[in-house]
Write a protein that holds these residues in place. Structure first.
Motif, mmCIF file in Angstrom:
data_model
loop_
_atom_site.group_PDB
_atom_site.id
_atom_site.type_symbol
_atom_site.label_atom_id
_atom_site.label_comp_id
_atom_site.label_asym_id
_atom_site.label_seq_id
_atom_site.Cartn_x
_atom_site.Cartn_y
_atom_site.Cartn_z
ATOM 1 N N ALA A 3 34.680 25.302 4.367
ATOM 2 C CA ALA A 3 35.106 25.880 3.092
ATOM 3 C C ALA A 3 36.622 26.009 3.042
ATOM 4 N N THR B 254 28.289 26.143 -0.849
ATOM 5 C CA THR B 254 29.532 25.424 -0.573
ATOM 6 C C THR B 254 30.495 25.589 -1.741
ATOM 7 N N THR C 55 30.093 31.612 1.815
ATOM 8 C CA THR C 55 29.895 30.219 2.201
ATOM 9 C C THR C 55 29.210 30.108 3.568
#
Length: 244
Positions: free
Chosen positions: A132, A99, A126
């Motif tokens: 994101a 993340t 991600t």
């Protein structure tokens, strides 16, 4: 429309501007995907061209999970970029689970101000790109450089379209990876985007008259192909995406 082109040496900077490139991503170490250039290189690039320059701020190759010492280096390099007259910086920090590292990214955006900040292709690592996207927007970044989580932007076209829709003009989506004059018009039409990222890369062969035959490491390097930059611009213009 803006065509951003990677420069790996000072020669490339002038070639990019002369060929019509609109912005430079300044990088060292192409085999590892780009790392931070020296302060001397930033100064030389700023003297060489008038178009915007965004150095990548990446202390090493590999992943985007940085320890405290590396984070301090990133902060110092952003300060140097500001001191040398750079127009923006390119960064990307992730947590161990992939993340976005929102806390440290937001601090870097604040440190970089008034320079712009691009979140680079760490974004493509991600696990949840739509989340994101929201995280990067919340951090205050100006744009996201992404291939749509694929090896190339063309392969990631579906995701790029999803990101454009979800962004809803809150942040610039900058497609990159594998973009050349032969496909840039297709990407522009399919996404409606205004900025594109290309390496326009070609090999610069060593001019050394002597090479040690016992050494296997190549002395060739990368530079940009001005004709390819011009061709990208012409492709956009010919398709009605760019008025010259």
């Amino acid at each position: 429309m803006t065509l951003e082109v990677i420069a790996f040496n000072i020669e490339s900077c002038a070639l990019i501007e002369k060929a019509g490139g609109g912005r430079i991503e300044l990088c060292a170490n192409p085999p590892e995907g780009g790392t931070t250039v020296s302060m001397g290189m930033m100064k030389a690039a700023r003297k060489a061209v008038g178009i915007p320059i965004f150095p990548i701020i990446r202390p090493r190759g590999g992943d985007f999970l940085y320890n405290d010492e590396e984070y301090t280096i990133i902060q110092d390099d952003i300060r140097l970029a500001k001191e040398t007259g750079m127009d923006g910086v390119v960064i990307g920090l992730l947590n161990v689970d992939g993340t976005v590292d929102k806390i440290r990214t937001a601090r870097l955006v604040e440190l970089a101000y008034p320079m712009e900040v691009t979140f680079h292709r760490a974004f493509d690592r991600t696990p949840d790109p739509l989340q994101a996207l929201e995280d990067v927007i919340q951090c205050g970044c100006n744009r996201i450089l992404t291939s749509g989580l694929a090896d190339t932007a063309l392969q990631g076209l579906d995701m790029l379209q999803q990101l454009v829709k979800a962004a809803d003009q809150r942040i610039i989506i900058l497609p990159g990876s594998g973009i050349r004059s032969g496909n840039i018009s297709q990407l522009a039409t399919a996404t409606g985007l205004q900025e594109f990222h290309t390496s326009a890369r070609t090999t610069r062969f060593s001019r050394m008259s002597y090479e040690n035959p016992g050494m296997q490491e190549s002395q060739n390097s990368f530079t940009v192909d001005p004709a390819e930059i011009t061709a990208c611009i012409e492709a956009l213009s010919g398709a009605g995406h760019l008025q010259l």
